[in-house]
Design a protein around this motif. Sequence first.
Motif, PDB file in Angstrom:
ATOM      1  N   ASP A   1      17.234 -84.258  14.966  1.00 41.35           N
ATOM      2  CA  ASP A   1      16.267 -84.494  16.060  1.00 41.35           C
ATOM      3  C   ASP A   1      15.508 -83.209  16.365  1.00 41.35           C
ATOM      4  N   PHE A   2      16.267 -82.092  16.426  1.00 38.53           N
ATOM      5  CA  PHE A   2      15.662 -80.796  16.765  1.00 38.53           C
ATOM      6  C   PHE A   2      14.669 -80.398  15.669  1.00 38.53           C
ATOM      7  N   ARG A   3      15.108 -80.493  14.431  1.00 36.91           N
ATOM      8  CA  ARG A   3      14.254 -80.104  13.297  1.00 36.91           C
ATOM      9  C   ARG A   3      12.970 -80.954  13.280  1.00 36.91           C
ATOM     10  N   ASP A   4      13.123 -82.279  13.405  1.00 38.44           N
ATOM     11  CA  ASP A   4      11.952 -83.169  13.343  1.00 38.44           C
ATOM     12  C   ASP A   4      10.984 -82.853  14.481  1.00 38.44           C
ATOM     13  N   ALA A   5      11.541 -82.642  15.693  1.00 30.32           N
ATOM     14  CA  ALA A   5      10.675 -82.395  16.868  1.00 30.32           C
ATOM     15  C   ALA A   5       9.945 -81.064  16.724  1.00 30.32           C
ATOM     16  N   VAL A   6      10.628 -80.035  16.199  1.00 32.46           N
ATOM     17  CA  VAL A   6       9.997 -78.713  16.065  1.00 32.46           C
ATOM     18  C   VAL A   6       8.910 -78.767  14.982  1.00 32.46           C
ATOM     19  N   LEU A   7       9.229 -79.374  13.844  1.00 33.34           N
ATOM     20  CA  LEU A   7       8.234 -79.416  12.758  1.00 33.34           C
ATOM     21  C   LEU A   7       7.012 -80.234  13.174  1.00 33.34           C
ATOM     22  N   LEU A   8       7.241 -81.345  13.891  1.00 24.79           N
ATOM     23  CA  LEU A   8       6.108 -82.153  14.361  1.00 24.79           C
ATOM     24  C   LEU A   8       5.302 -81.360  15.404  1.00 24.79           C
ATOM     25  N   GLY A   9       6.004 -80.770  16.362  1.00 28.64           N
ATOM     26  CA  GLY A   9       5.322 -80.060  17.454  1.00 28.64           C
ATOM     27  C   GLY A   9       4.514 -78.870  16.959  1.00 28.64           C
ATOM     28  N   LEU A  10       5.036 -78.141  15.976  1.00 32.63           N
ATOM     29  CA  LEU A  10       4.315 -76.957  15.481  1.00 32.63           C
ATOM     30  C   LEU A  10       3.164 -77.351  14.553  1.00 32.63           C
ATOM     31  N   SER A  11       3.103 -78.622  14.149  1.00 29.76           N
ATOM     32  CA  SER A  11       2.016 -79.078  13.275  1.00 29.76           C
ATOM     33  C   SER A  11       0.804 -79.564  14.068  1.00 29.76           C
ATOM     34  N   GLN A  12       0.932 -79.688  15.406  1.00 26.03           N
ATOM     35  CA  GLN A  12      -0.184 -80.203  16.218  1.00 26.03           C
ATOM     36  C   GLN A  12      -1.207 -79.100  16.482  1.00 26.03           C
ATOM     37  N   LYS A  13      -2.410 -79.527  16.926  1.00 29.84           N
ATOM     38  CA  LYS A  13      -3.457 -78.548  17.253  1.00 29.84           C
ATOM     39  C   LYS A  13      -2.952 -77.640  18.373  1.00 29.84           C
ATOM     40  N   GLN A  14      -2.522 -78.244  19.498  1.00 26.54           N
ATOM     41  CA  GLN A  14      -1.819 -77.456  20.527  1.00 26.54           C
ATOM     42  C   GLN A  14      -0.345 -77.492  20.146  1.00 26.54           C
ATOM     43  N   LYS A  15       0.158 -76.384  19.605  1.00 21.84           N
ATOM     44  CA  LYS A  15       1.564 -76.371  19.172  1.00 21.84           C
ATOM     45  C   LYS A  15       2.475 -76.577  20.385  1.00 21.84           C
TER      46      LYS A  15
ATOM     47  N   GLN B   1      -0.337 -63.997  13.135  1.00 22.59           N
ATOM     48  CA  GLN B   1       0.932 -63.896  12.404  1.00 22.59           C
ATOM     49  C   GLN B   1       1.301 -65.263  11.833  1.00 22.59           C
ATOM     50  N   SER B   2       2.305 -65.268  10.986  1.00 26.40           N
ATOM     51  CA  SER B   2       2.857 -66.558  10.570  1.00 26.40           C
ATOM     52  C   SER B   2       4.377 -66.468  10.631  1.00 26.40           C
ATOM     53  N   ALA B   3       4.990 -67.647  10.744  1.00 26.67           N
ATOM     54  CA  ALA B   3       6.459 -67.701  10.821  1.00 26.67           C
ATOM     55  C   ALA B   3       6.914 -68.941  10.069  1.00 26.67           C
ATOM     56  N   SER B   4       8.020 -68.822   9.352  1.00 26.93           N
ATOM     57  CA  SER B   4       8.518 -70.006   8.644  1.00 26.93           C
ATOM     58  C   SER B   4       9.645 -70.640   9.450  1.00 26.93           C
ATOM     59  N   VAL B   5       9.716 -71.971   9.350  1.00 22.86           N
ATOM     60  CA  VAL B   5      10.774 -72.750  10.011  1.00 22.86           C
ATOM     61  C   VAL B   5      11.213 -73.821   9.021  1.00 22.86           C
ATOM     62  N   ALA B   6      12.492 -73.863   8.716  1.00 21.27           N
ATOM     63  CA  ALA B   6      13.046 -74.866   7.796  1.00 21.27           C
ATOM     64  C   ALA B   6      12.204 -74.979   6.527  1.00 21.27           C
ATOM     65  N   GLY B   7      11.755 -73.831   6.008  1.00 18.68           N
ATOM     66  CA  GLY B   7      11.016 -73.820   4.746  1.00 18.68           C
ATOM     67  C   GLY B   7       9.528 -74.096   4.883  1.00 18.68           C
ATOM     68  N   ARG B   8       9.038 -74.349   6.101  1.00 17.34           N
ATOM     69  CA  ARG B   8       7.591 -74.584   6.306  1.00 17.34           C
ATOM     70  C   ARG B   8       6.982 -73.392   7.020  1.00 17.34           C
ATOM     71  N   CYS B   9       5.709 -73.080   6.659  1.00 22.22           N
ATOM     72  CA  CYS B   9       5.078 -71.889   7.226  1.00 22.22           C
ATOM     73  C   CYS B   9       4.043 -72.309   8.289  1.00 22.22           C
ATOM     74  N   PHE B  10       4.075 -71.665   9.437  1.00 19.26           N
ATOM     75  CA  PHE B  10       3.125 -71.955  10.518  1.00 19.26           C
ATOM     76  C   PHE B  10       2.377 -70.680  10.875  1.00 19.26           C
ATOM     77  N   SER B  11       1.020 -70.772  10.946  1.00 16.40           N
ATOM     78  CA  SER B  11       0.251 -69.570  11.310  1.00 16.40           C
ATOM     79  C   SER B  11      -0.202 -69.648  12.751  1.00 16.40           C
ATOM     80  N   PHE B  12      -0.346 -68.469  13.326  1.00 15.67           N
ATOM     81  CA  PHE B  12      -0.774 -68.337  14.719  1.00 15.67           C
ATOM     82  C   PHE B  12      -1.914 -67.343  14.779  1.00 15.67           C
ATOM     83  N   GLU B  13      -2.965 -67.695  15.552  1.00 13.17           N
ATOM     84  CA  GLU B  13      -3.997 -66.696  15.848  1.00 13.17           C
ATOM     85  C   GLU B  13      -3.508 -65.830  16.994  1.00 13.17           C
ATOM     86  N   ALA B  14      -4.103 -64.654  17.135  1.00 10.44           N
ATOM     87  CA  ALA B  14      -3.753 -63.823  18.295  1.00 10.44           C
ATOM     88  C   ALA B  14      -4.118 -64.604  19.552  1.00 10.44           C
TER      89      ALA B  14
END
Length: 318
Positions: free
Chosen positions: A17-31, A260-273
């Motif tokens: 549940d935690f993994r699915d919610a985090v990966l979905l949430g970090l994939s949205q326009k507003q993370k 910056q970027s950060a990986s979570v469960a093998g997926r990479c997410f980028s962040f603007e300043a």
Amino acid sequence: MGQVVQFPEARVSSAKDFRDAVLLGLSQKQKSVPSRFFYDARGSELFERITELPEYYPTRTEIGLLKSCSPDFGRLLPPGAVVVEFGSGSSRKTELLLQALERPAAYIPIEISAAALYPAARRIARAFPGLGVHPVLGGFHDLDRMKLPLQDFFCVGFFPGSTIGNFTRTEAVLFLRSVRRLLGKRAALLVGADLQKPLDILLPAYNDAAGVTAAFNLNMLARINRELFGAFDLAAFEHSAIYNERKERIEMYLRSLCAQSASVAGRCFSFEAGETIHTENSHKYSLSGFRWLAARGGWEIVKSWADKNRLFSLHLLT
Ligand code: AVI
């Protein structure tokens, strides 16, 4: 000593549940990451510290209200009731309600954290001889699947702490309807709700000087690192809590201090300043706003109480 009898366990939130919610949430326009994931062992410990902060008025104000209103509870609620608490945690406030009621028949704490649920259930059973204590391991999302043998009793639902404020209005209405279904027609519900107030009181409660709320918020990233093979650099994010006037709620975010970027469960997410991850809403109600919410959720207000500074409110619904 009262007896602790366990009901069959409801579904417990899993690592998936935690993994699915985090990966979905970090994939949205507003993370975003849902606020229910704040409460791992470290997050629960930090939340306990928040409740003791000088700036965080809700907990001590609600405890004061529960004490001063207790004669009303004894008068308005029938003897022999079953108390069902939602998200019972350490069950500290429950003792005040159980003391106020005449011969309560049983206490059913529903809580997602086994580490909090069972010790609290044993403590209540020791403190209230003759009371049946039936802990249920489960979360708010499980209410519609739960069946409790309550048809012969008057039920008093208990939902303190203004946790209802962490739901959107739609979620709060659905929650209230689920509680109605679970407790039946012969029931009351005692709910704590934080009130709208001047920003010079509200904002410091979520931006405390000691930085405990910041640590609580950042622990979300630490938890992702611990449990989901995350690689967030905690020093590269800051806590932010603002009041959204239109939505009448505090919103908490984690703001990236650089690109910056950060990986979570093998997926990479980028962040603007300056980009943010939304982590929590905490709605603040007016008395009329709460009445509207209760009605949409299938309840009517019997009585509402507020402290003399009008910081916090308790509502008895039927
Ligand atoms: C649990 N909940 C009611 C708290 C609140 O005030 O919304 C959570 C919290 N978040 C930051 N501080 C406290």
